[in-house]
Design a protein around this motif. Structure first.
Motif, PDB file in Angstrom:
ATOM      1  N   THR A  76      39.528  41.427  46.728  1.00  0.00           N
ATOM      2  CA  THR A  76      38.716  42.042  45.664  1.00  0.00           C
ATOM      3  C   THR A  76      37.244  42.124  46.077  1.00  0.00           C
ATOM      4  O   THR A  76      36.560  43.086  45.735  1.00  0.00           O
ATOM      5  N   ARG A  77      36.799  41.127  46.839  1.00  0.00           N
ATOM      6  CA  ARG A  77      35.397  41.164  47.311  1.00  0.00           C
ATOM      7  C   ARG A  77      35.212  42.321  48.286  1.00  0.00           C
ATOM      8  O   ARG A  77      34.198  43.030  48.236  1.00  0.00           O
ATOM      9  N   GLN A  79      37.016  45.045  48.311  1.00  0.00           N
ATOM     10  CA  GLN A  79      37.103  46.274  47.512  1.00  0.00           C
ATOM     11  C   GLN A  79      35.781  46.536  46.789  1.00  0.00           C
ATOM     12  O   GLN A  79      35.357  47.681  46.646  1.00  0.00           O
ATOM     13  N   ASN A  80      35.155  45.456  46.348  1.00  0.00           N
ATOM     14  CA  ASN A  80      33.886  45.607  45.633  1.00  0.00           C
ATOM     15  C   ASN A  80      32.792  46.141  46.555  1.00  0.00           C
ATOM     16  O   ASN A  80      31.842  46.771  46.098  1.00  0.00           O
ATOM     17  N   LEU A  83      32.187  50.533  47.333  1.00  0.00           N
ATOM     18  CA  LEU A  83      31.227  51.421  46.666  1.00  0.00           C
ATOM     19  C   LEU A  83      29.825  51.234  47.253  1.00  0.00           C
ATOM     20  O   LEU A  83      29.127  52.221  47.514  1.00  0.00           O
ATOM     21  N   TRP A 145      43.421  50.797  45.613  1.00  0.00           N
ATOM     22  CA  TRP A 145      44.292  49.603  45.746  1.00  0.00           C
ATOM     23  C   TRP A 145      45.182  49.380  44.531  1.00  0.00           C
ATOM     24  O   TRP A 145      46.093  48.574  44.583  1.00  0.00           O
TER      25      TRP A 145
END
Lengths: 153, 164
Positions: A76-77, A79-80, A83, A145
């Protein structure tokens, strides 16, 4: 004299016999209770062993879950950061000044997709377009994802 | 006289060897009782969180070249002619903040899933352990009952015992 002796001996034998019987009964009762206690203690020990095994299995499972969660958090990190990386590659100010119409359409589309990511996370049902998506990016480029398909984004 | 003393002496010796126990020999051991009954926990059934429905919103880009056009369009809609603005940096900050929020929601979901998985597995393991404990207790009871029966059958002494 002989009769007296025989009588005394008889009394003594009776006394010894009664004493022996009482001793035997008492000992048997003790043996029975101790045997039962032993069986119960064996059961208690086995129960304790099973409880310890169960606890050890719990610890192993907790450790396994912790490792899984850490791995998912790392994802998740990453994926963050997608952007931030994307925004870092473009100068939105310059682009927006040069082509306001194009940038406006782009950020409006991206906003709708970003909002849809939250809806999907809250358990929204997939739309037909999302169901028929053939790739993760086609599904939602803001949160690929979340695609339930099998290919990588 | 000597034989009487001998007999009495032997009797006393026998009484010392065996008869003392009849006067006590310590308290009778207590019979222990062990109880291992599992307590069932009530199941926690929680409702799902409300589903999100995002309303559509529109970003408007204003530059020194298009601001007149934008304000004209805005006044044509009949809405008050006002815009709440962000610079390019402000927009990027807002976007990354939302991205962080999304990551946070995902992490919370991961934590909940981990708890669920852990407790479901633990419950299964606990049920299995309780079943094993019950089985062990049954086996121990069966052995005790068998011992008692054997003891009753084998006490030949009792059958032959004239004092019984």
């Amino acid at each position: 004299m002989g009769f007296k002796l025989a009588f005394i001996m008889f009394l003594l034998m009776c006394g010894m016999g009664a004493a022996g019987k009482m001793y035997y009964d008492n000992t048997q009762a003790r043996i029975q209770i101790l045997t039962e206690n032993n069986a119960k203690l064996e059961t208690a020990v086995q129960t304790q062993e099973e409880a310890i095994q169960s606890l050890q299995a719990d610890f192993a499972r907790a450790n396994e879950e912790l490792q899984k969660v850490n791995a998912e958090f790392a994802k998740t990190r990453a994926q963050n950061n997608v952007l931030s990386d994307k925004l870092a590659r473009h100068d939105l100010g310059v682009l927006g000044n040069a082509k306001p119409g194009l940038v406006q359409r782009t950020i409006n589309r991206a906003s709708v997709k970003a909002g849809r990511c939250f809806e999907l996370l809250s358990g929204a049902e997939l739309t037909e377009t999302e169901k028929n998506a053939t790739s993760a990016n086609a599904f939602n480029s803001e949160c690929p994802w979340l695609w339930p398909g099998t290919s990588t984004p | 006289m000597r034989s009487i003393v001998n007999v009495l002496g032997c009797g006393l010796a026998l009484a010392l060897l065996s008869g003392c126990s009849i006067f006590g020999g310590g308290p009778m051991p207590k019979q222990i009782e062990i109880s291992a009954k599992p307590v069932d926990k009530p199941k926690l059934e929680l409702p799902k969180a409300d589903q999100l429905f995002f309303k559509e919103m529109e970003w408007i880009l204003i530059t020194p070249d298009n601001y007149e056009e934008v304000f004209e369009k805005l006044s044509a809609t009949g809405r008050p002619v006002v815009l709440f603005g962000l610079t390019d940096n402000g927009y990027e900050t807002l976007a990354t903040n939302l991205s962080s929020l999304r990551a946070f929601v995902q992490q919370q979901q991961i934590i909940i899933a981990a708890y669920e998985s852990y407790y479901k597995q633990s419950e299964q393991a606990l049920d299995a352990a309780n079943a094993e404990i019950a089985e062990t207790a049954d086996e121990a009871k069966a052995i005790q009952d068998q011992n008692k029966e054997e003891e009753q059958q084998d006490s030949l002494f009792k059958k032959l015992n004239p004092f019984d």
